[in-house]
Design a protein around this motif. Structure first.
Motif, mmCIF file in Angstrom:
data_model
loop_
_atom_site.group_PDB
_atom_site.id
_atom_site.type_symbol
_atom_site.label_atom_id
_atom_site.label_comp_id
_atom_site.label_asym_id
_atom_site.label_seq_id
_atom_site.Cartn_x
_atom_site.Cartn_y
_atom_site.Cartn_z
ATOM 1 N N LEU A 45 0.755 -1.172 0.044
ATOM 2 C CA LEU A 45 0.102 0.032 -0.012
ATOM 3 C C LEU A 45 0.908 1.264 -0.015
ATOM 4 O O LEU A 45 0.532 2.067 -0.610
ATOM 5 N N GLN A 46 1.913 1.178 0.797
ATOM 6 C CA GLN A 46 2.865 2.465 0.758
ATOM 7 C C GLN A 46 3.796 2.419 -0.509
ATOM 8 O O GLN A 46 3.876 3.985 -1.039
ATOM 9 N N VAL A 47 4.289 1.450 -1.074
ATOM 10 C CA VAL A 47 4.807 1.793 -2.280
ATOM 11 C C VAL A 47 4.176 1.922 -3.362
ATOM 12 O O VAL A 47 4.731 2.679 -4.605
ATOM 13 N N GLY A 48 3.003 1.676 -3.426
ATOM 14 C CA GLY A 48 2.048 2.223 -4.666
ATOM 15 C C GLY A 48 1.720 0.924 -5.645
ATOM 16 O O GLY A 48 2.636 -0.240 -5.709
ATOM 17 N N CYS A 49 0.638 0.923 -6.022
ATOM 18 C CA CYS A 49 0.118 -0.151 -7.012
ATOM 19 C C CYS A 49 -1.107 0.151 -7.655
ATOM 20 O O CYS A 49 -1.545 1.417 -7.469
ATOM 21 N N VAL A 50 -1.570 -0.316 -8.598
ATOM 22 C CA VAL A 50 -2.764 0.141 -9.647
ATOM 23 C C VAL A 50 -3.888 0.130 -8.567
ATOM 24 O O VAL A 50 -4.110 -0.231 -7.409
ATOM 25 N N GLN A 51 -4.960 1.097 -8.984
ATOM 26 C CA GLN A 51 -5.936 1.428 -8.104
ATOM 27 C C GLN A 51 -6.641 0.251 -7.662
ATOM 28 O O GLN A 51 -7.241 0.202 -6.534
ATOM 29 N N SER A 52 -7.049 -0.686 -8.431
ATOM 30 C CA SER A 52 -7.997 -1.739 -8.236
ATOM 31 C C SER A 52 -7.346 -2.666 -7.147
ATOM 32 O O SER A 52 -7.928 -3.007 -6.228
ATOM 33 N N THR A 53 -5.998 -2.826 -7.437
ATOM 34 C CA THR A 53 -5.267 -3.803 -6.274
ATOM 35 C C THR A 53 -5.356 -2.879 -5.095
ATOM 36 O O THR A 53 -5.154 -3.492 -4.082
#
Length: 435
Positions: A393-401
């Protein structure tokens, strides 16, 4: 300067005069007109452009392939990209190399001229003729010729692909398969060996390799004992379905397809065949609950979980994609959730394979942990899912994930008191403050 000297090192003595040191400490100057204007190296395959300037073929091809459409020396626009071999200059360079052999210089071999689009078209006409005449031996000879040409360079292979060879070979495969799979088994296997690297080859070619006869023939090879025929068949099927999923239903109508594909994954004949089989199954299952159920009934869920455990990154990614599809359906979800390895394997693979694999993993966990599956949520906490999901969650991922990760973390927050080993107070605090 880069040059073959049989162990002797090259030395550069000045910006305009490159020198080679021989084994008797004599300095040898490379004639300026023997050097490519781009690389400044001795030309191995000199070719002349329409502007009259000669370059080494490899250098000028890289220049043009990079999007440059001007002559590097004259800066004129290249309206004609034909490259004419400069045989006279090449012969002079070879003679110079021979004359200076005592200095450790090796003769540059005569280069093979790349195949042209016209030459490929002539080969294609011969393939069509051999097919119409049912001339097995002639077609085998053409297959051998195409393989030899393709092995000479990547440029040759691309030229073969781009000029219709796949289309005519697909037609030949369909034609001879219609005559007799058993009689022409060796020829059909050889055709598959070239079709495996000739995709894409147009709508007409796809219709031929995707015909019921062709599909039956490839399934026939899949069920057989010939490893080459089996591997190339599943690779061609992978390419076909990846380009056009409309052939999936036609393929599934053939008896024994599902069992054979699972067998290739469960007892793989090669990594390439195993990956191809996973992709074929993924395309067959996508959006088709009936097909999905048939694969699940054959134990595919457990098999792909085991693949994830031991498979390398590409293999694990494909297996996780299939498991994600399986979890779209109640029966598949039930079987996956009941398998002891499922959650530990999923948590272990988080952030350790590929970005796509992580997306699949989060999606699977989200599907399994939803609908009040308390035991799976607790198990996920026990094997360390919370901190990994928080990092994601902190490093970032696509919105759906990201949305699925947030749901999972909030769900785990409800059961944190039931897991003594979880030491992530700061993480839960962060979660409560997030939206």
């Amino acid at each position: 300067m880069v040059f073959s000297l049989r162990g002797k090192k090259c030395s550069k003595k000045g910006p305009k005069n490159e020198l080679l040191e021989g084994n008797i400490n004599l300095e040898l100057t490379i004639p300026t007109h023997f050097r490519c204007p781009i690389s400044l190296d001795l030309m191995k395959d000199p070719v002349t452009l329409a502007t009259g300037i000669t370059y080494d073929r490899e250098s000028i091809e890289k220049w043009i392939d990079s999007g440059n459409l001007t002559c590097p020396v004259t800066h004129q626009m290249l309206h004609d990209l034909n490259m004419v071999p400069n045989h006279s200059l090449r012969k002079m360079i070879q003679d110079w190399c021979v004359e200076n052999k005592s200095h450790g210089i090796e003769r540059i071999p005569t280069p093979r001229i790349p195949i042209s689009a016209y030459q490929v078209s002539q080969i294609c006409l011969k393939i069509v003729d051999a097919t119409e005449q049912s001339d097995e031996e002639k077609l085998k000879g053409l297959i051998r010729k195409v393989k030899v040409i393709a092995r000479e360079s990547e440029k040759n292979k691309n030229c073969i692909v781009e000029n219709g060879a796949g289309r005519v070979f697909a037609g030949a495969f369909d034609s001879f398969a219609s005559l007799s799979m058993e009689k022409y088994a060796d020829l059909l296997k050889r055709i598959l060996s070239v079709l495996a690297w000739m995709f894409p080859f147009g709508e007409q070619g796809l219709s031929k390799i995707g015909s019921r006869t062709s599909l039956q023939c490839m399934v026939w090879f899949l069920k057989g004992e010939d490893l080459s025929g089996k591997q190339n068949s599943v690779i061609v099927l992978k390419q076909l379905l990846s380009l056009d999923k409309s052939y999936a239903n036609k393929l599934m109508e053939i008896e024994g397809v599902a069992e054979t594909l699972i067998k290739i994954v469960h007892a793989p004949i090669s990594p390439a065949a195993m990956k191809a089989s996973l992709v074929v199954m993924y395309n067959l299952m996508e959006g088709n609950e009936k097909v999905m159920e048939s694969f699940v009934d054959m134990g595919l869920a457990q098999i792909v979980i085991e693949v994830v455990v031991d498979g390398e990154k590409s293999m694990s990614e494909k297996a996780l994609g299939i498991l994600d599809q399986i979890c779209n359906y109640p029966k598949g979800k039930e079987i996956a959730s009941s398998y002891a390895l499922t959650m530990p394997v999923l948590v272990k693979k988080l952030l350790r394979v590929t970005e796509l694999a992580t997306e699949f993993t989060v999606s699977i966990m989200w599907k399994l942990c939803s609908k009040n599956h308390e035991n799976l949520v607790v198990e996920a906490l026990q094997v360390g899912a919370f901190p990994k999901l928080l990092v994601l969650l902190q490093v970032g991922c696509v919105q759906s994930t990201k949305e699925k990760v947030t749901d999972l973390l909030k769900l785990m927050n409800l059961y944190k008191d039931k897991v003594e080993c979880v030491d992530s107070a700061s993480g839960f605090k962060y979660l409560k403050g997030s939206n």
